[in-house]
Design an enzyme around this catalytic site. Sequence first.
Site, short mmCIF file in Angstrom:
data_model
loop_
_atom_site.label_atom_id
_atom_site.label_comp_id
_atom_site.label_asym_id
_atom_site.label_seq_id
_atom_site.Cartn_x
_atom_site.Cartn_y
_atom_site.Cartn_z
N GLU A 9 41.54 -128.16 14.95
CA GLU A 9 42.02 -129.31 15.73
C GLU A 9 41.19 -130.57 15.49
OE1 GLU A 9 44.05 -126.80 19.39
OE2 GLU A 9 41.96 -127.44 19.56
N LYS A 37 36.87 -127.30 13.03
CA LYS A 37 36.52 -126.89 14.39
C LYS A 37 36.34 -125.38 14.46
CE LYS A 37 38.33 -126.72 19.11
NZ LYS A 37 39.46 -127.06 20.01
N GLN A 38 37.23 -124.63 13.77
CA GLN A 38 37.25 -123.19 13.91
C GLN A 38 37.93 -122.58 12.69
OE1 GLN A 38 39.97 -124.03 17.29
NE2 GLN A 38 41.01 -122.17 16.68
#
Length: 774
Positions: free
Chosen positions: A494, A605-606
């Site tokens: 994101e 982010k991930q």
Amino acid sequence: MKNINQLLAYSTGRENKLYERFFDVTHQQKFESIFCLGNGYLGLRATHEETYPFQVRGLFVNGTFQTAGGSTVPELPNFPDIVGNEIELDGQLFDLTRGKLTNYKRYLNISNGESVRVAKWEMAGRRYQIEFHRFASFAEKHLIVSQIKITPAQDTELNYTTSINGQVGNHGTQYFADGQQRHEKDDGLSYQFSGLDRNLDAVIYQLTEMSQDPEKVTASVDRRRIDKIYQFKLAKDTTFTFETFSAITTSRDRDSIYHDQESLFHRARHIARAAKDDGYRKNLLLSNRAWQREVWQVVPIEITSTNSLDQLLLNFGRYHLHVMTAKDDDQTSIAAKGLSGEGYKGHAFWDTDMFIFPYFQYEFPKIARNLVNYRYQQLPASRRNAVTNGYRGAQYPWESADVTHGETTPKWGSFNIDTGKPSRIWTGEIEVHITADVAYTLLQYCIGLPEGDDYFLTHGLEILFDSAHFWTSRVHYNEKRRRYEIRDVIGPDEYKEHVDNNAYTNYMAFYNMVNALQWIANLKDHPATYAHCAECFDLPQLQRDLERITADFYLPKVNSDNILPENDTFLTLPNFNTSQFQNPAGDHLLRDMSIDTVNQYQISKQADVVLILQAFRHYFTQKAVTTNIDYYEERTQHDSSLSYGSYAVVRARNDQADKAYDLFHQAGLVDLNDNPTGSDVGIHAAAMAQIWNSTIQGFAGIQIDRDLLRVDPHLPNEWQKLTFPIFWRDNKINFEITAKQIAINNTGKTTVSIIQGKDQVVEVAPHQIVTCAY
């Protein structure tokens, strides 16, 4: 007892207790979350009975979303508090920040959901030992029971106040109208109240039991609050006991026939009276038996390891998964913070489908069916959502509340560090991969159903076809490149907004579409179902659209360096050193940089591309998998609690168990780290599931392959043995994995075909144990 860090410790062996090492108000909100109690129907934050600054009391009942009369997006409301009370000993209010505190002990018993706090407190030369016990019943879901024991070292005067306090609310918002408070003839307290949306009624009924009669009892009623004050004379060295039995009922209770206020009142009173008759100890025994019978004994998962923390982490995650998940309600999902706090307003995300759902699919199939039904019942709202955004079919909400609500993502968030203005939240409009996530989860679930279960034909096809319709209207044809693309999206990463061809989104959408196309063909063998679906979903047109799009659909491929581009521009961005931010107790990247700035660097982010390697491993070579894991982990901040577990699963399956083991611990310590404020607004629900995912999908290698169950273990060196059951096509299959061997015990009624390792198919007959080397 062993220390985890400066804040937490745990008991070794089978005690299964998690300890707060010392009292400090600066970390109280963290422990309110991680020591949360519940049973899937309700969740209770572990606030202290006495009041401290910055305390956040919370009682949440699953599915009771409110909008304050339409003034906010739907939020899970904070119910009136039943925990807070006042203990006045010899004229001094009990307060651990005053006086002298010794022999402090506080723990959560993970096995049965009881929280215990013990303290020796001295004030003005007078000494007391005080114990607090509390649990949310796993046997009677409407019931919360507490017990306080006070043993004074001298004759003592006690003033004890118990209350139902409706003055609490969510931060900045009150979702309930003024209620009706009463002192009842049976010495109970009752509070009847309604939501401002006029679609929810609720009752709290509270009874007490004490070991000696009070000298005096007084009562008071204030706006949204009712109190009862008891005065006692306590004898030296004699233990005084005070027990409270609180029952909560609401008009959306699925286990009630009548939902009018009077019926809710009588039911709450009946539950509270029955609990009082049994007393604290028997109610705890019944709750403990329910935990054992419904969770720990039916699905025993045991890790034999040189590090006892491993089992504790797994059990902690499993405990919270059952605290937050309804056993018998298919109109509720699982919120990102469970039932442990106000974070994300109680909304559910893709976390439930992609990360939490596998635990229930493989271990608790009845609950899994409820979760799939939730998405099925969400179809009308998802169709409205698609129409609102200019698309066909069903576009699932990024944030979900009640099945009828549709998209509940707020439009605006916290302030942008660069502009000082509120940040626009785009996820509800362009983080569209959730629609494919729902379809993917549905398909994985239905592969594991037994022969004769026609759920997919009667329910699942609607989700599959309408989600495919959505993608046919969401793709864009690139005339120059002569291919269909998906533009202007947010992927799992994101930090990258408004990108084109996020690889994860494209792969998931493609999977959604090709399976819909395949099932249109399959339905030729089910003429009645085909005729129904053809009429409802215009299958001939859908088939033409899918054939055209899938033939020229863009699936990103690895480049000459074996790197799969996260999106069209990611690999063109400059690198950025994120090491200082890559730990859960460290600095938060977005405190120093705006999302617009982060968008300009190769920062994730991930896990994003890594999720493709987990779901679609067959597309990639071994070298490509290893290269991409290494490349993207170096650039991933792990700012989402989902991330560590995903990397752990993929590294374990990639024969990198040593690195996966470190990631397993990082996933398990997301809420159990030494950051005193890291879990203030609630536990990280999906992280609880990622501990199981790392263990079972990662180290044990359980996955679906070619419509069969596969087991392909890669145990870390620290583990000597891993035992667990899997429910597959109505059979319970017990696995025992050691360093070199797998034992498969089919306790079901039909023969099961299991892929062992890469290619060997093992047939396991009912009540047969098959042993394989690996």
